[in-house]
Design a protein around this motif. Structure first.
Motif, PDB file in Angstrom:
ATOM      1  N   ARG A 170       0.492  -0.296   0.331  1.00 45.25           N
ATOM      2  CA  ARG A 170       0.576   0.534  -0.879  1.00 45.25           C
ATOM      3  C   ARG A 170       1.744   0.082  -1.755  1.00 45.25           C
ATOM      4  N   THR A 171       2.815  -0.380  -1.114  1.00 52.10           N
ATOM      5  CA  THR A 171       4.012  -0.780  -1.845  1.00 52.10           C
ATOM      6  C   THR A 171       3.879  -2.162  -2.476  1.00 52.10           C
ATOM      7  N   ASP A 174      -0.030  -2.599  -4.037  1.00 50.49           N
ATOM      8  CA  ASP A 174      -0.402  -1.543  -4.986  1.00 50.49           C
ATOM      9  C   ASP A 174      -1.827  -1.037  -4.728  1.00 50.49           C
ATOM     10  N   ILE A 175      -2.112  -0.715  -3.461  1.00 41.18           N
ATOM     11  CA  ILE A 175      -3.412  -0.166  -3.066  1.00 41.18           C
ATOM     12  C   ILE A 175      -3.201   1.281  -2.647  1.00 41.18           C
ATOM     13  N   ASP A 176      -3.868   2.214  -3.300  1.00 41.32           N
ATOM     14  CA  ASP A 176      -3.650   3.636  -3.042  1.00 41.32           C
ATOM     15  C   ASP A 176      -4.047   4.050  -1.627  1.00 41.32           C
ATOM     16  N   SER A 177      -5.196   3.551  -1.158  1.00 38.45           N
ATOM     17  CA  SER A 177      -5.693   3.919   0.163  1.00 38.45           C
ATOM     18  C   SER A 177      -6.183   2.660   0.870  1.00 38.45           C
ATOM     19  N   PRO A 178      -5.285   1.916   1.514  1.00 37.51           N
ATOM     20  CA  PRO A 178      -5.641   0.621   2.122  1.00 37.51           C
ATOM     21  C   PRO A 178      -6.675   0.765   3.237  1.00 37.51           C
ATOM     22  N   PRO A 210      -2.844   8.471   3.853  1.00 39.52           N
ATOM     23  CA  PRO A 210      -3.299   7.660   2.707  1.00 39.52           C
ATOM     24  C   PRO A 210      -3.754   6.266   3.143  1.00 39.52           C
ATOM     25  N   MET A 211      -4.818   6.237   3.965  1.00 37.80           N
ATOM     26  CA  MET A 211      -5.408   4.988   4.416  1.00 37.80           C
ATOM     27  C   MET A 211      -6.847   5.261   4.819  1.00 37.80           C
ATOM     28  N   ASP A 228      -7.578  -4.620   4.177  1.00 32.58           N
ATOM     29  CA  ASP A 228      -6.265  -4.715   3.541  1.00 32.58           C
ATOM     30  C   ASP A 228      -5.141  -4.808   4.560  1.00 32.58           C
ATOM     31  N   LYS A 330       8.434   6.250   2.402  1.00 31.26           N
ATOM     32  CA  LYS A 330       6.988   6.392   2.506  1.00 31.26           C
ATOM     33  C   LYS A 330       6.542   6.378   3.959  1.00 31.26           C
TER      34      LYS A 330
END
Length: 361
Positions: A170-171, A174-178, A210-211, A228, A330
């Motif tokens: 995510r960091t 830049d993937i919201d939900s890997p 959030p994955m 990802d 995070k």
């Protein structure tokens, strides 16, 4: 200009030493003028290199030491004399809040041992993991961990790696939900070790994180762009990484040999040069340089020992990105949520067992 991330660098690490490190610092600051650097190593070797690049003079502070960890040094030996070495001083700069992240191209085992002892693991993390970006056919690279920090892992370790790897994706990507998968010998649910099956079961239940857990993947699918984050133990991960790097070198060497085998082949090379350049860029490890020790109370980045200035600059970019995106927070937030849900589920299961035991029926 607001000061940016402070990066502490072991200037004596790597195959070449200060010359490449300083050139990498210059390249990184050219792209990110807010960066500040602390270089640890021999002034007699560092200062002449800095003198060639006056543009970074105000952004770099040199901390002198002639002591350095060697490539062949055992972690146990490195720990005993870490404090006075360039590697140990860079890590302690993070511990003492003189820097926001540390970077070294030196001995990986020593770096891990010194960092773990100085920074300690985060609450909820049993073992830190080494994560890195690998090229893929997708729109973005993929994150893979562990790549060698832990040769044996239980299910809880693998779940923690998944949480950390997803936060890293995510960091940096830049993937919201890997999309997260476990590396296995097959994609079927019945395949793999008990640890893999147990970890998969826990990750399937963690839908609140959030994955997206997508089950298992095999080694030949890593580069397809369908995942990802790939999670595995350090033994398997290191073998997979070295195999992928060796295959990339094999392909490029084979193509080079094929295109120089005849006059017709050389003509073909001229026509194919743009495509081959794209292939070279995609497979160049310097474009993916910067493995990260996740799970510590501080940020530590490992650069390839053979990295070019471009590779060092990319590793610095990774470190700066993690600082700016507060990846440690995070990871801590996701771990707290995972532990809270696990505790609630365990409490509910215990209550149900007590109720069932007291049932007259």
């Amino acid at each position: 200009m607001t000061a940016g991330p402070r990066i502490a660098i072991d200037a004596m690490g790597g195959d070449i030493g200060p010359a490449v490190i300083v050139a990498g610092v210059v390249a990184a600051r050219r792209k990110d003028p807010a960066l500040l650097f602390h270089l640890y190593g021999d002034e007699a070797l560092i200062n002449p290199e800095l003198a060639r690049h006056q543009a970074v003079a105000g952004a770099v502070t040199v901390h002198h030491t002639t002591e350095a960890i060697t490539a062949s040094e055992k972690p146990s030996q490195a720990i005993r004399r870490a404090r006075g070495t360039s590697m140990g001083m860079a890590i302690n700069a993070v511990k003492d809040d003189h820097a926001d992240a540390a970077l070294s191209a030196g001995n990986t085992g020593a770096l891990m041992a010194i960092a773990k002892l100085a920074l300690r693991t985060m609450p909820g993390i049993d073992r830190p993991a080494l994560a890195a970006l690998l090229p893929s056919l997708g729109d973005k690279d993929l994150v893979m961990l562990d790549l060698g920090a832990n040769t044996e892992c239980d299910a809880q370790n693998l779940v923690q790696f998944a949480v950390m790897g997803a936060a890293y994706a995510r960091t940096v990507l830049d993937i919201d939900s890997p999309r997260v998968k476990l590396l296995n010998i097959g994609t079927e649910e019945l395949k793999g070790t008990d640890e893999l099956k147990e970890a998969a079961a826990m990750l399937r239940e963690a839908t609140y994180l959030p994955m997206r857990f997508d089950g298992f993947t095999e080694g030949d699918q890593l580069s397809r762009g369908e995942v990802d984050v790939v999670v595995t133990d350090g033994f398997s991960g290191n073998i997979a990484l070295k195999t992928a790097e060796g295959t990339a070198r094999f392909v490029t060497d084979l193509l080079r040999r094929a295109f120089t085998s005849s006059l017709r082949s050389k003509a073909g090379f001229a026509l194919s040069k743009p495509a081959l350049h794209m292939l070279k860029v995609h497979l160049d490890p310097n474009n993916h340089n910067g493995a990260v020790f996740l799970g510590l109370n501080g940020l530590v980045v490992k650069s390839h020992g053979s990295a070019t200035p471009k590779g060092v600059a990319n590793a610095i970019k990774v470190a700066a990105s993690m600082v700016r995106n507060d990846i440690t927070r995070k990871i801590a937030t996701d771990l707290d949520e995972f532990r809270a849900h696990t505790f609630a589920e365990d409490a509910a299961a215990a209550a149900a067992a007590i109720t069932a035991g007291s049932d007259p029926a």
